[in-house]
Enzyme design. Sequence first.
Site, mmCIF file in Angstrom:
data_model
loop_
_atom_site.group_PDB
_atom_site.id
_atom_site.type_symbol
_atom_site.label_atom_id
_atom_site.label_comp_id
_atom_site.label_asym_id
_atom_site.label_seq_id
_atom_site.Cartn_x
_atom_site.Cartn_y
_atom_site.Cartn_z
ATOM 1 N N GLU A 120 0.723 -1.301 0.015
ATOM 2 C CA GLU A 120 0.126 -0.125 -0.092
ATOM 3 C C GLU A 120 0.600 1.221 -0.223
ATOM 4 O O GLU A 120 0.848 2.362 -0.693
ATOM 5 C CB GLU A 120 -0.939 0.155 1.067
ATOM 6 N N HIS A 150 -5.300 -6.150 -11.120
ATOM 7 C CA HIS A 150 -4.531 -6.958 -10.020
ATOM 8 C C HIS A 150 -4.230 -9.241 -11.554
ATOM 9 O O HIS A 150 -3.788 -9.071 -10.350
ATOM 10 C CB HIS A 150 -5.374 -7.404 -9.448
#
Length: 559
Positions: free
Chosen positions: A371, A458
């Site tokens: 992140e 993804h």
Amino acid sequence: MSTSPTPRRTPARRRATAIGAFVAAAALLGVTVQATTASADQASSGTKADAGALPQQLSPSQRAELIRAADATTAATAERIGLGAKEKLVVRDVIKDRDGTTHTRYERTYAGLPVLGGDLVVATDKSGTVKDVNRASKARLAGTGTSADVKAASAEKQALGASKADGSTKLKTSQEPRKVVWLADAKGGAPKLAYETVVGGLQEDGTPNELHVVTDARTGKKLGEWQGVHQGTGNTQYSGQVPLTTQQSGSQYTLTDTARGNHQTRNLNRGTSGSGTLFSGPDDVWGNGQASNAETAGADAHYGAALTWDYYKNVHGRNGIRNDGRGASSRVHYGNNYVNAFWQDSCFCMTYGDGSGNAKPLTSIDVAAHEMTHGVTAATGNMQYSREPGGLNEATSDIFAAAVEFNAKNASDVGDYLVGEKIDIRGNGTPLRYMDKPSKDGRSLDNWSSSAGNVDVHYSSGIANHFFYLLSEGSGAKVINGVSYNSPTYDNKPVTGIGIDKAAKIWFRALTTKFTTTTNYAAARTGTLAATGELYGTSSPEYTAVANAWAAVNVGARP
């Protein structure tokens, strides 16, 4: 009241921080970790990086001075690189190499309008001579009209409709549609006058929504969309009993990392908005190793953020996410049974859910690194979060998550090339993603094809993840830190790895000095080869390995 940073290792007589109970069990079992990565095997072999091509570690004031100097010369730079009379440059970031080369990243405007896909990086030597220009688009803007035929309200309606079609709820526009020039078309083409609308609310799974929708201001056609909230998943809280840097004020301690830009870790307490409450307590001891204790997830997130900050600073000379010395914030306990984690540039924060049954907070080392790296990417290459650039954006977070995890050398969460191997999101003990053979998850791509841009980011990220694994460790069967891998190649030819440390240095240089909002896989190959040439030389084994690893995932040919 004066405060001071307090590096902490929990005393044995006090209750365990984070998951101290797990570490105690591991110690009793005599757990050991074998250093069998290519990095260890090849630490003293191959070509040494050109020290002059490595980034200088800049203090916030030094970086600010470089930005001020670049700001003062934007008009002259625009003229030197051939921009038109209506085009202006806006300085976004400056990186300086040890040999004096400066890489200045610019946004561009045309007739006062932001140009989406017009960003560029200009490299100048220490005498100020332009050495290289990396552009997101080579299209010329001269002659582009600035009068719209479509009303802004129509663009807003289209954006809300697109977000609703994606399953989002509680929709609202985060800002009025703004007029822009669009250059970020995946197929290139002429620049277009457009509106950019940002839609807020919640995505289908409860993640905050920041959907950017671009509408042609002449025809009303949707030109593109991308999500501004970058999602990812990873391990559980099992990082062991760890030292944390906190802040003391009187008799109270808070999860404020004064050694790392005052990074704060905060408790959302199942909420889905706001900044939450800063963790605080009287004893500077956080959590008890159980997910039921709210402090445990906070301790893990705080620790992961510190490891990631240290990795970027100590390995790459980067002083925080934006290289300005400022810490972000971590928010834990987002929502109820929320099985995800995400980065938001708008709040400069990482946010973590507690997983299925609120039993497995997504707050491990690689989740934090993943992140936080979205933040680094947003401040540097900023690859648009859709199509092939989005796949590269997502892969960059997986790549540096692996690099941080290996660098941390945490005995309870050893370095690996697996994503989400401990969270058991599928309920069968398998990882979420595999870097050595991404298709093992059933959806990710091992190799590039012309349809890669149509795959969820993804899963198209698998191409770059596979490249990075091959570059680091090579092809074929091997065991690294107790994990078995067997990486194939598209052309059925072997690849020899150069080690994760060198591979990460190459990717970081490409990210910070070559990549732009529109970088696709072909451009990523060009950028990483250029970065490798600057670091190790174009006749080095490392340069050959980069070319071979890209060919092994069907991007370009072997030399």
